[in-house]
Design a protein around this motif. Structure first.
Motif, PDB file in Angstrom:
ATOM      1  N   ARG A 279      53.181  71.948  -9.973  1.00  0.00           N
ATOM      2  CA  ARG A 279      51.775  72.281  -9.766  1.00  0.00           C
ATOM      3  C   ARG A 279      51.254  71.625  -8.494  1.00  0.00           C
ATOM      4  O   ARG A 279      50.610  72.270  -7.652  1.00  0.00           O
ATOM      5  N   ASN A 280      51.544  70.345  -8.315  1.00  0.00           N
ATOM      6  CA  ASN A 280      51.027  69.612  -7.152  1.00  0.00           C
ATOM      7  C   ASN A 280      51.622  70.133  -5.846  1.00  0.00           C
ATOM      8  O   ASN A 280      50.923  70.261  -4.837  1.00  0.00           O
ATOM      9  N   VAL A 281      52.912  70.445  -5.856  1.00  0.00           N
ATOM     10  CA  VAL A 281      53.550  70.973  -4.646  1.00  0.00           C
ATOM     11  C   VAL A 281      52.969  72.334  -4.287  1.00  0.00           C
ATOM     12  O   VAL A 281      52.693  72.628  -3.116  1.00  0.00           O
ATOM     13  N   SER A 282      52.776  73.196  -5.296  1.00  0.00           N
ATOM     14  CA  SER A 282      52.219  74.533  -5.030  1.00  0.00           C
ATOM     15  C   SER A 282      50.813  74.432  -4.453  1.00  0.00           C
ATOM     16  O   SER A 282      50.478  75.102  -3.458  1.00  0.00           O
ATOM     17  N   ILE A 283      49.977  73.582  -5.055  1.00  0.00           N
ATOM     18  CA  ILE A 283      48.614  73.416  -4.541  1.00  0.00           C
ATOM     19  C   ILE A 283      48.647  72.790  -3.153  1.00  0.00           C
ATOM     20  O   ILE A 283      47.866  73.158  -2.261  1.00  0.00           O
ATOM     21  N   GLY A 284      49.566  71.848  -2.941  1.00  0.00           N
ATOM     22  CA  GLY A 284      49.671  71.205  -1.628  1.00  0.00           C
ATOM     23  C   GLY A 284      50.020  72.180  -0.528  1.00  0.00           C
ATOM     24  O   GLY A 284      49.467  72.099   0.581  1.00  0.00           O
ATOM     25  N   TRP A 285      50.946  73.105  -0.801  1.00  0.00           N
ATOM     26  CA  TRP A 285      51.289  74.101   0.204  1.00  0.00           C
ATOM     27  C   TRP A 285      50.085  74.974   0.545  1.00  0.00           C
ATOM     28  O   TRP A 285      49.848  75.305   1.721  1.00  0.00           O
ATOM     29  N   ASP A 286      49.306  75.357  -0.469  1.00  0.00           N
ATOM     30  CA  ASP A 286      48.114  76.165  -0.208  1.00  0.00           C
ATOM     31  C   ASP A 286      47.091  75.393   0.626  1.00  0.00           C
ATOM     32  O   ASP A 286      46.487  75.938   1.570  1.00  0.00           O
ATOM     33  N   LEU A 287      46.888  74.123   0.306  1.00  0.00           N
ATOM     34  CA  LEU A 287      45.937  73.310   1.068  1.00  0.00           C
ATOM     35  C   LEU A 287      46.400  73.124   2.508  1.00  0.00           C
ATOM     36  O   LEU A 287      45.573  73.068   3.430  1.00  0.00           O
ATOM     37  N   LEU A 288      47.709  73.021   2.709  1.00  0.00           N
ATOM     38  CA  LEU A 288      48.227  72.920   4.078  1.00  0.00           C
ATOM     39  C   LEU A 288      47.898  74.174   4.879  1.00  0.00           C
ATOM     40  O   LEU A 288      47.515  74.095   6.055  1.00  0.00           O
ATOM     41  N   PHE A 289      48.035  75.327   4.236  1.00  0.00           N
ATOM     42  CA  PHE A 289      47.685  76.581   4.909  1.00  0.00           C
ATOM     43  C   PHE A 289      46.208  76.598   5.294  1.00  0.00           C
ATOM     44  O   PHE A 289      45.845  76.980   6.425  1.00  0.00           O
ATOM     45  N   PHE A 290      45.339  76.181   4.364  1.00  0.00           N
ATOM     46  CA  PHE A 290      43.908  76.173   4.660  1.00  0.00           C
ATOM     47  C   PHE A 290      43.578  75.135   5.737  1.00  0.00           C
ATOM     48  O   PHE A 290      42.647  75.337   6.533  1.00  0.00           O
ATOM     49  N   ALA A 291      44.315  74.027   5.768  1.00  0.00           N
ATOM     50  CA  ALA A 291      44.083  73.028   6.817  1.00  0.00           C
ATOM     51  C   ALA A 291      44.409  73.594   8.191  1.00  0.00           C
ATOM     52  O   ALA A 291      43.663  73.374   9.164  1.00  0.00           O
ATOM     53  N   ILE A 292      45.502  74.341   8.275  1.00  0.00           N
ATOM     54  CA  ILE A 292      45.855  74.983   9.548  1.00  0.00           C
ATOM     55  C   ILE A 292      44.812  76.021   9.936  1.00  0.00           C
ATOM     56  O   ILE A 292      44.407  76.121  11.106  1.00  0.00           O
ATOM     57  N   ALA A 293      44.338  76.783   8.933  1.00  0.00           N
ATOM     58  CA  ALA A 293      43.294  77.782   9.207  1.00  0.00           C
ATOM     59  C   ALA A 293      42.008  77.110   9.669  1.00  0.00           C
ATOM     60  O   ALA A 293      41.323  77.593  10.588  1.00  0.00           O
ATOM     61  N   ALA A 294      41.656  75.985   9.049  1.00  0.00           N
ATOM     62  CA  ALA A 294      40.438  75.263   9.450  1.00  0.00           C
ATOM     63  C   ALA A 294      40.573  74.722  10.868  1.00  0.00           C
ATOM     64  O   ALA A 294      39.612  74.761  11.658  1.00  0.00           O
ATOM     65  N   LEU A 295      41.761  74.212  11.213  1.00  0.00           N
ATOM     66  CA  LEU A 295      41.986  73.706  12.567  1.00  0.00           C
ATOM     67  C   LEU A 295      41.843  74.813  13.604  1.00  0.00           C
ATOM     68  O   LEU A 295      41.190  74.636  14.638  1.00  0.00           O
ATOM     69  N   ALA A 296      42.430  75.979  13.294  1.00  0.00           N
ATOM     70  CA  ALA A 296      42.335  77.107  14.227  1.00  0.00           C
ATOM     71  C   ALA A 296      40.908  77.610  14.341  1.00  0.00           C
ATOM     72  O   ALA A 296      40.408  77.879  15.446  1.00  0.00           O
ATOM     73  N   ALA A 297      40.211  77.742  13.193  1.00  0.00           N
ATOM     74  CA  ALA A 297      38.830  78.238  13.229  1.00  0.00           C
ATOM     75  C   ALA A 297      37.910  77.247  13.930  1.00  0.00           C
ATOM     76  O   ALA A 297      37.018  77.631  14.706  1.00  0.00           O
TER      77      ALA A 297
END
Length: 545
Positions: free
Chosen positions: A389-407
């Motif tokens: 569960r933690n790894v799956s959520i972590g991967w999703d948060l990493l994606f959103f972090a990259i999206a936030a950095l780009a935006a």
């Protein structure tokens, strides 16, 4: 000259196809009316090119002549092709296989042994059905749909051919010794005693159609609107035009002032709902009309269709697994679907829909008749690990972090006033995704008992997979770098005709499940699997209330 080779066979005294020669090893042609079907199809195919040619050259004068000439040419060529195809297509029913030869300049020959045939189904589209014709499809489960399709035979001929091929397939599966002993037995077409398991009448279809809401028709209407200017001299996308129409014919609406926008919006919404519901109704009634699932001596027989009628029989022992599914809205009202996973194809899919719209109580008799058990709430359920569960959520948060950095970078450079808004939206979405991931983990579980394994996934629209241990072909444990580090794995169960994977299992649990499943597989005499499946389904049916 290439001639088809005929292999003589031992004729049976009461073979239902002996009179037509199909069982004597002679090459046979399909019904001559197949040419008429090809002609009518060419008329249908000529309509759009003819209209396009007419409008492309101007609807009046020479344009009309060109359109008619194009349509006539397509019809003539289509009819000629249909006749030549019918003339050069032959099929032969041999002792060990069924063979199909076709082609004019380049001849092709295909052969399918009887023991490879998973299913023999009948299909009647509208035009062949009006002419009393049927397409006979032989499927082997090789992943490419039907291996041989005979289009078209007379309806009675198709029924007899299906019965004969099934008899010879059964003989091939029983072995050469039993085949010799039964060679003198009469092979008479028969109607097996059938027990209706599930039906859908007009009222059920109407309810089903309400849940099949679709806006696909609007895409078609939008495409047709592109040609409205040329055909009707109307600018569909001209706002001033529609405002003038509203002023002339809907002045009462404009008098409402600000309320006119609300009323107009309600009219648009009502139109969307009506068209979307009507589209779903048409699809459901066309596909599912007369839906009937029966259990016969040969297995499950499913018949359905309004314009295209299909008749499919699925032997019980060929049902590899079950899938119980639903959707977001219909789940709130208790509606589910049931699919059989099989080697044979069903409209391009490895799953045969045997109950597309039913309550769980209606699915239970079908599941029992197939030799499976419905999932129990008191089963030994196991959740995925916390680490998964933690790894799956972590991967999703990493994606959103990259999206936030780009935006954040893009808005800072080009629109600084939007930076805070963009980051806030991404943060809210990331938080909601993390909450959804945690909730989803709570509902991802599996259970293993002495005979089957069950996996459930999904919160708002859960999906349940059920497979018997004896029908699994292999068990594989896979781990990535993070899975190895945190001690969980994904269990891949080898299932003929489908996929069955359970992610996030503790490694010790995965190894224990693998050991138990392999123990069952090793102890199974697969030559007796058919009789065991039928016997188990019968015993379960006897226990059912």
């Amino acid at each position: 000259m290439n001639e088809s080779v005929s292999v003589p066979v031992v004729a049976r005294a009461s073979d239902p196809l002996l009179e037509t020669g199909a069982a004597s090893g002679e090459a046979q042609r399909t019904a001559p009316l197949s040419v008429v079907v090809g002609l009518l199809n060419s008329v249908q195919n000529a309509a759009f090119p003819a209209i396009a040619a007419a409008f492309g050259s101007g609807i009046a004068g020479p344009g009309l002549f060109i359109g008619l000439a194009v349509g006539a040419a397509i019809i003539i060529l289509g009819a000629a092709f249909a006749y030549v195809s019918w003339l050069k297509l032959t099929y032969t029913i041999g002792t060990a296989d069924i063979r199909l030869e076709s082609g004019l300049l380049s001849r092709s020959a295909r052969s399918v042994p009887y023991e490879r045939i998973q299913d023999v189904s009948l299909e009647q589209k509208l035009i062949p059905r009006l002419l009393g014709l049927v397409a006979v499809k032989f499927e082997t489960g090789s992943g490419g749909g039907e291996d041989i399709a005979l289009a078209y035979l007379n309806t009675a001929e198709g029924e007899r051919l299906r019965e004969l091929v099934r008899e010879r397939r059964d003989e091939a599966e029983r072995g050469a010794s039993e085949e010799t002993e039964s060679a003198s037995a009469a092979v008479e077409p028969r109607e097996d005693a059938a027990e209706a398991l599930f039906t859908m009448g007009p009222q059920r279809l109407f309810t089903f159609g309400l849940f099949e809401f679709s806006l696909a028709v609007f895409a078609v209407l939008a495409g047709l609107a592109q040609y409205a200017d040329m055909m009707f001299n109307v600018e569909v996308w001209d706002f001033d035009l529609w405002r003038d129409v509203a002023e002339e014919r809907g002045g009462w609406l404009l008098e409402l002032g600000a309320l006119s926008q609300i009323v107009g919006g309600l009219f648009v919404l009502a139109g969307f709902l009506f068209v979307g519901s009507a589209t779903g109704m048409v699809r459901v009634f066309n596909r599912e009309w007369g839906f009937l699932l029966e259990r016969t001596a040969r297995g499950f027989r499913r018949r359905r269709g309004l314009f295209t009628k299909t008749d499919v029989v699925m032997p019980i022992h060929r049902v590899q697994a079950l899938t119980i599914g639903t959707r977001l809205l219909r789940y709130r009202f208790g509606w589910h679907s049931l699919r059989f996973v099989s080697l044979a194809q069903d409209a391009g899919s490895a799953s045969h829909v045997v109950a597309p719209f039913a309550q769980l109580g209606e699915l239970a008799p079908i599941v029992t008749a197939a030799g499976f058990d419905m999932p129990r709430q008191d089963a030994d359920w196991h959740l995925a690990t916390n680490a998964y569960r933690n790894v799956s959520i972590g991967w999703d948060l990493l994606f959103f972090a990259i999206a936030a950095l780009a935006a954040g970078t893009a808005t800072t450079l080009f629109a600084p006033e939007w930076t805070g808004f963009a980051l806030g939206v991404i943060g809210i979405v990331a938080a909601l995704d993390a909450i959804a991931g945690w909730i989803s983990w709570r509902f991802k579980r599996h259970a293993l008992d002495a005979e089957q394994i069950v996996a459930v996934a999904g919160v708002l629209a859960p999906t349940t997979q059920i497979a018997t241990r004896v029908k699994l072909h292999s068990v594989e444990i896979s781990q990535g770098p993070l899975a190895r580090h945190f001690g969980f794995a994904t269990l891949h169960l080898g299932l003929a005709g489908g996929e069955f994977s359970i992610p996030g299992i503790p490694i010790d649990r995965a190894r224990a499940v693998r050991a138990k499943v392999l123990e069952t597989i090793a102890a199974t005499d697969f030559s007796q699997l058919e009789s065991q499946s039928i016997a188990r389904a019968g015993s379960l049916g006897a226990k059912a209330p």
